[in-house]
Design a protein around this motif. Structure first.
Motif, mmCIF file in Angstrom:
data_model
loop_
_atom_site.group_PDB
_atom_site.id
_atom_site.type_symbol
_atom_site.label_atom_id
_atom_site.label_comp_id
_atom_site.label_asym_id
_atom_site.label_seq_id
_atom_site.Cartn_x
_atom_site.Cartn_y
_atom_site.Cartn_z
ATOM 1 N N HIS D 327 0.824 -1.200 0.000
ATOM 2 C CA HIS D 327 0.000 0.000 0.000
ATOM 3 C C HIS D 327 0.860 1.252 0.000
ATOM 4 N N ARG D 328 0.514 2.183 -0.865
ATOM 5 C CA ARG D 328 1.157 3.500 -0.874
ATOM 6 C C ARG D 328 0.060 4.546 -0.690
ATOM 7 N N LEU D 329 0.086 5.271 0.419
ATOM 8 C CA LEU D 329 -0.985 6.223 0.752
ATOM 9 C C LEU D 329 -0.390 7.587 1.068
ATOM 10 N N PRO D 330 -1.170 8.643 0.868
ATOM 11 C CA PRO D 330 -0.711 9.944 1.370
ATOM 12 C C PRO D 330 -0.715 9.917 2.903
ATOM 13 N N LEU D 331 0.141 10.724 3.490
ATOM 14 C CA LEU D 331 0.238 10.751 4.954
ATOM 15 C C LEU D 331 -1.124 11.030 5.587
ATOM 16 N N SER D 332 -1.896 11.840 4.897
ATOM 17 C CA SER D 332 -3.215 12.200 5.442
ATOM 18 C C SER D 332 -4.118 10.977 5.590
ATOM 19 N N ASP D 333 -3.822 9.930 4.836
ATOM 20 C CA ASP D 333 -4.599 8.687 4.960
ATOM 21 C C ASP D 333 -4.010 7.731 5.991
ATOM 22 N N GLY D 334 -3.058 8.217 6.755
ATOM 23 C CA GLY D 334 -2.394 7.363 7.739
ATOM 24 C C GLY D 334 -3.354 6.602 8.637
ATOM 25 N N PRO D 335 -4.348 7.289 9.235
ATOM 26 C CA PRO D 335 -5.270 6.562 10.112
ATOM 27 C C PRO D 335 -5.946 5.382 9.394
ATOM 28 N N ARG D 336 -6.305 5.583 8.115
ATOM 29 C CA ARG D 336 -6.870 4.456 7.376
ATOM 30 C C ARG D 336 -5.795 3.367 7.185
ATOM 31 N N GLY D 337 -4.573 3.772 6.945
ATOM 32 C CA GLY D 337 -3.476 2.807 6.814
ATOM 33 C C GLY D 337 -3.366 1.923 8.058
ATOM 34 N N TYR D 338 -3.500 2.545 9.219
ATOM 35 C CA TYR D 338 -3.453 1.766 10.461
ATOM 36 C C TYR D 338 -4.595 0.760 10.520
ATOM 37 N N ASP D 339 -5.760 1.201 10.139
ATOM 38 C CA ASP D 339 -6.921 0.304 10.173
ATOM 39 C C ASP D 339 -6.694 -0.895 9.243
ATOM 40 N N VAL D 340 -6.229 -0.607 8.036
ATOM 41 C CA VAL D 340 -5.960 -1.679 7.062
ATOM 42 C C VAL D 340 -4.914 -2.658 7.598
ATOM 43 N N PHE D 341 -3.832 -2.105 8.120
ATOM 44 C CA PHE D 341 -2.706 -2.926 8.554
ATOM 45 C C PHE D 341 -3.071 -3.740 9.804
ATOM 46 N N ALA D 342 -3.736 -3.070 10.741
ATOM 47 C CA ALA D 342 -4.061 -3.733 12.015
ATOM 48 C C ALA D 342 -5.081 -4.833 11.821
ATOM 49 N N ASN D 343 -5.966 -4.654 10.842
ATOM 50 C CA ASN D 343 -7.049 -5.610 10.664
ATOM 51 C C ASN D 343 -6.876 -6.495 9.433
ATOM 52 N N HIS D 344 -5.624 -6.551 8.930
ATOM 53 C CA HIS D 344 -5.303 -7.440 7.801
ATOM 54 C C HIS D 344 -6.287 -7.293 6.640
ATOM 55 N N LYS D 345 -6.644 -6.068 6.324
ATOM 56 C CA LYS D 345 -7.557 -5.844 5.201
ATOM 57 C C LYS D 345 -6.772 -5.734 3.890
ATOM 58 N N GLU D 346 -7.476 -5.938 2.807
ATOM 59 C CA GLU D 346 -6.938 -5.669 1.458
ATOM 60 C C GLU D 346 -5.624 -6.390 1.194
ATOM 61 N N ASN D 347 -5.489 -7.583 1.780
ATOM 62 C CA ASN D 347 -4.256 -8.357 1.566
ATOM 63 C C ASN D 347 -3.002 -7.518 1.821
ATOM 64 N N VAL D 348 -3.070 -6.748 2.889
ATOM 65 C CA VAL D 348 -1.986 -5.812 3.186
ATOM 66 C C VAL D 348 -0.711 -6.539 3.618
ATOM 67 N N LEU D 349 0.442 -6.006 3.230
ATOM 68 C CA LEU D 349 1.704 -6.500 3.778
ATOM 69 C C LEU D 349 2.461 -5.334 4.434
ATOM 70 N N LYS D 350 2.608 -4.239 3.716
ATOM 71 C CA LYS D 350 3.320 -3.090 4.277
ATOM 72 C C LYS D 350 2.732 -1.808 3.708
ATOM 73 N N VAL D 351 2.484 -0.858 4.594
ATOM 74 C CA VAL D 351 1.894 0.419 4.186
ATOM 75 C C VAL D 351 2.953 1.516 4.218
ATOM 76 N N VAL D 352 3.170 2.154 3.062
ATOM 77 C CA VAL D 352 4.093 3.280 2.982
ATOM 78 C C VAL D 352 3.277 4.567 2.868
ATOM 79 N N LEU D 353 3.702 5.587 3.596
ATOM 80 C CA LEU D 353 2.989 6.876 3.601
ATOM 81 C C LEU D 353 3.888 7.962 3.026
ATOM 82 N N GLN D 354 3.252 8.900 2.319
ATOM 83 C CA GLN D 354 4.015 9.994 1.728
ATOM 84 C C GLN D 354 3.428 11.335 2.173
ATOM 85 N N PRO D 355 4.193 12.143 2.891
ATOM 86 C CA PRO D 355 3.690 13.447 3.356
ATOM 87 C C PRO D 355 3.423 14.375 2.151
#
Lengths: 355, 355, 355, 355
Positions: D327-355
């Motif tokens: 996953h590559r998300l804008p930093l502003s989507d960080g909280p959603r990134g946490y939700d995805v990562f913590a709850n193993h959604k969307e076949n997540v492996l690693k979430v990268v954020l970009q400010p």
């Protein structure tokens, strides 16, 4: 022949037992000159064996012995009748994948039966050395020649507890300049202290509850802490500018001391546990181990790996293993020796028996 | 200030030289309390420097010194005026790829000029410590605090030759039970012997031509061989059941002794050369090194790596570096000290100077 | 039986020679399935043996062979008729002080006669494997079982040159992230390159004069330098931000390349020499080795130590030693194989012979 | 500036937080280009912090980040405005007794306050990198230059989890020919697998419950076991001729897997635990550890020690850390990134954020 024979909990008898005979081509029969009682023999003494052993199924106990070769199988290359030898307490075949890695205690051949492991004196398959004679399997691997210049007592502890003490210092990666804490001033703890100094420790802090044992440790060059009277943690922090010990060696056999070890060892330090715990499991302070990057090692000794290092140190007077001997008894007094050793009577440290 | 100043071959003078000043933000100025003459200073004394140095271009010599911080640059974090310190003889920046690997002697920053390497007292860029004061660059990396409990002389040799002796034992991978031969009983050889014992050698065979030096080695626990009178090879074979030494340390600086080392070291053994050869090349018995699987190591010392191990050993009385001091002179007598040391007068072993 | 028999310089003949027989209880007779010509066989081919060998005293040459056990002595525990095995080129007794340290090439038992060392195919005492059958002494120590899944050619080079290449990478302490230079793209150099990559090198720079050999190295993942056309030193400095290689492996056998190695290796780096020099001595750039703290290692290979590591890598497809085979000939064509290999004909890399 | 700010369990907000400012002379301010969510951030997300943190006391979270130097303190020697850098997740002063031993995670200076340890993003004292900018203390020690040729994502994981995976392989002493079991195919487990192969493992057996993750491991060269469907113990014994794995790496963080590790690792083998257990204690199968001579290591990573090894491997294409990015998300989507990562959604492996 005569031997100390296992009959159950607290029931070890000096009595007749069948003479050992060559069973394999690599076997040797050793006539015992000196043998000793080990702390791990006490596990048998106190606890008995889990599986039932018939009245007639007694076996000779003991795994520390030294003597003279009496007979050898046809496949034995390195020894002959008359050679003065000591045996490794742990027996390996020398050829399997584990033995080739130096892990004789995990010997595939010896553990194949699925039964008892390859340590003398814990089963009918491999009777022990508190006896007039012993059969030693794979003798080219498990026997070691004793130099003429050494007395029996100088060489005897190479069979187990001197290598065990050394292994503790090696597992704890003790090196020059280290501050090392050793829990326990019994025979194994004493050897661990001596070996930590030998490997260049700047200071060894010996911990025990018994002031007489601590006094002995002090004579060997250790600082001492009676943990019933002093605060060990404070002493260690003081000694190490607040960092903690570089290495800690547990030579008692209590799970709570592993926790204490984790508390007094510095980040990145090493803990070796050579005391034998009687419980199957131990609860450890995992978060502390994690936050402090501690390494933790334990295991059975493989004297085969250490004898070539330790023997020349004894020969050249740099290690004197005889300092631990407190009792010398005839083999026939073995049962009394067990009582003395198990119940900490007569200021006992180590009991040597002579057949 | 006053210093021993280089003017050419055999021409070192006690005279005025400019006071050191802070040049970089990480510099410190150290007022010298004790300094010593090193065997490698004699290379300068005997040979002079290859490139011409003008009469007015003299610089203070010496790289073993200890004293008190007088002034620090703004970037210095760990030291302040009044701290009692010793300096590593080899100076590294602490941040480059070489320093991060502990190879301060190959510091990219210090050798960038292409000129002299980062050792005190061999160039105008890094004047030495046989002086009233010295500028120490990158002082957070190259200075070490001296504990109050240690005397100046106890700490002084941590600057170079005690780490050099230890490095010899480490490069030769000396470990418990080893038989170790040390060529040379000068200051560095003596420390190599002490460190070999400290690392657990079963026996150290000290070799020299001077019986008085050999007697000193014997007192430290070594066996001794005067190679002008005895056959070293025979002695070593006898001591090792015909195998040869496990490790050999050359602490003299002669190529022919490396060949001797190859002859007396066992297959798979290790040779460390800490003596400084004056020739650029050395002819070695390659076929012998090959057939015997020998490893060969040499190099400049990086005291930064060894001081943390050695300091606690001195503090706890397990190493006494002061045994080598034979002469204590005022700094003003430095030129005489060189004459005595270079010409082996007055049974000299090590000359310490006091400003 | 038939074998390639030594008769003197450039005179190796395919002819009858006595069948091998069991001589000791630990011997095995191996019927050879595949054998290969090694670079060190060429030393014999080119130079002959120093001492005179009578016309009738010819012996089978070769030390790389693999086959099937035909007969075993009574003391052999681990092998029986029909087992598919390979032999270590270096023979050790397994029990002496050197063998116990893994230094089989310095085996006290094998070198006791004072004559030839324990390598197959260099003396009448230990005839070689370019033959229909071979006697292998101390077979429990020197034979290794070949898993069914491996072809003869996959396993053959475990006898010598794959372990030699690996030993080069180990002696040079190649580890993750290193930049490694390997001089030579012959069979041993190729294996050293593969093993350097296997141990995690970030880059391996292969050096040779032959563009075809370099192309092969490039296919294995190396960068390449034809040292007759490019400036190796510049390439290495460029690749390492001016520092030099972490490790250099000489796999050619020329003293001048050791000097080159010293020039291109970074301070604190390691040099391993696995090429066999023909001269007894080598003149080395000592001052450079000293100023750069370089370590230098060489030696005969002891495949016994490396086979347990390398075998599973071949089994799991992580190492493919067959890439070096350029010629497959019947044993009867052995003399032609020597001519081809010695004179670099037919783009030869490695010659395998089949009895 | 904007950042992901901690407000309590499951309450991370993208909001304004004070700009970082230079506080010490060795500080640098880094403008963040890429940052990532780590498994250990989830401990904070799931568990909150033990001590109460006031509403207004929120701090930026995150400890994996990379960017460009914006400002440096006067004491910073190695970096200047405009340098592209990554930061070690663990911060050390570089000068204390722990840092000098490479134990930055036990830095005496950083832990002196007694409060939070020196990891970014777990306290107000050391705000994290899921932000537009970060203050990095002791920047000469904790920043590393990113080569121009590397993309942000190639370098990003050097801040923590690639070194963590490598540390697992190193703590488990993985070497050539080993059979290695890795529990877990998440980001850290994947890197441990890659690093085990890089260090020469003959086979790596990856264990997980998720077939998609296992398929990814298979592509990297691992064998795979879905432990909910297959018997891991049988597979390991089969793969190792009944001996067990040489090394096992736990990269999940469950105490029961340490027990499993003890069961499937061979005598003398090594266990590394790089998964973070949430409990303070763990109950371990001590008798098994003892009988099998197992070593057990755990700890926080010190990326400073590993970056110099790993960086050239990425530069030369031997390690590709970008394989884990899902996953590559804008930093502003960080909280959603946490939700995805913590709850193993969307076949997540690693979430990268970009400010």
């Amino acid at each position: 022949m005569k031997a100390i024979v296992y009959h159950g909990k607290h029931d070890f008898r000096y009595e007749n037992t069948p003479d050992p005979k060559l069973e394999g081509e690599s076997d040797a029969i050793v006539r015992v000159a000196r043998t000793a009682i080990c702390g791990s023999d006490l596990h048998l003494w106190h606890g008995g064996l889990p599986e039932g052993i018939g009245a007639s199924g007694g076996f000779a106990v003991g795994h520390e012995f030294l003597g003279v070769v009496e007979e050898t199988g046809r496949g034995v290359r390195g020894f002959k009748k008359g050679d003065r030898v000591l045996a490794s307490c742990t027996v390996g075949c020398g050829d399997c994948a584990m033995c080739r890695r130096g892990m004789y205690s995990g010997c595939v051949t010896m553990t194949k039966g699925g039964g008892a492991s390859g340590v003398f004196g814990f089963s009918t398959g491999l009777p022990g050395g508190q006896a007039e004679a012993v059969r030693v399997p794979f003798s080219d691997t498990n026997l070691f020649r004793v130099p003429d210049a050494l007395s029996d007592e100088q060489a005897l502890f190479l069979t187990d507890i001197l290598p065990t003490g050394y292994m503790g210092a090696e597992m704890a990666e003790v090196g020059p300049g280290d501050t090392v804490v050793v829990f326990g001033c019994g025979p194994v703890g004493t050897f661990a202290q001596m070996c930590a100094l030998l490997r260049g420790a700047a200071r060894v802090i010996a911990v025990d509850l018994d002031d007489q044992r601590l006094a002995r440790a002090a004579k060997l060059g250790c600082e001492t802490v009676n943990s019933s009277k002093e605060n060990l943690g404070e002493r260690v922090l003081e000694a190490t500018h607040g960092l903690g010990a570089d290495a800690t060696i547990e030579a008692v056999g209590r799970a709570d001391l592993i926790t204490q070890a984790a508390m007094i060892t510095r980040p990145g330090g090493r803990i070796a546990v050579i005391g034998v715990l009687t419980e199957a499991t131990a609860t450890l302070p995992w978060f502390l181990l994690f936050m402090k990057n501690l390494s933790l090692r334990t295991g059975l000794v493989n004297p085969q790996n250490f004898i070539p290092k330790l023997l020349p140190l004894i020969e050249n007077g740099r290690l004197d293993p005889t300092v631990i001997v407190s009792h010398r008894l005839p083999l026939s007094d073995g049962p009394r020796g067990y009582d003395v050793f198990a119940n900490h009577k007569e200021n006992v440290l180590k009991v040597v028996l002579q057949p």
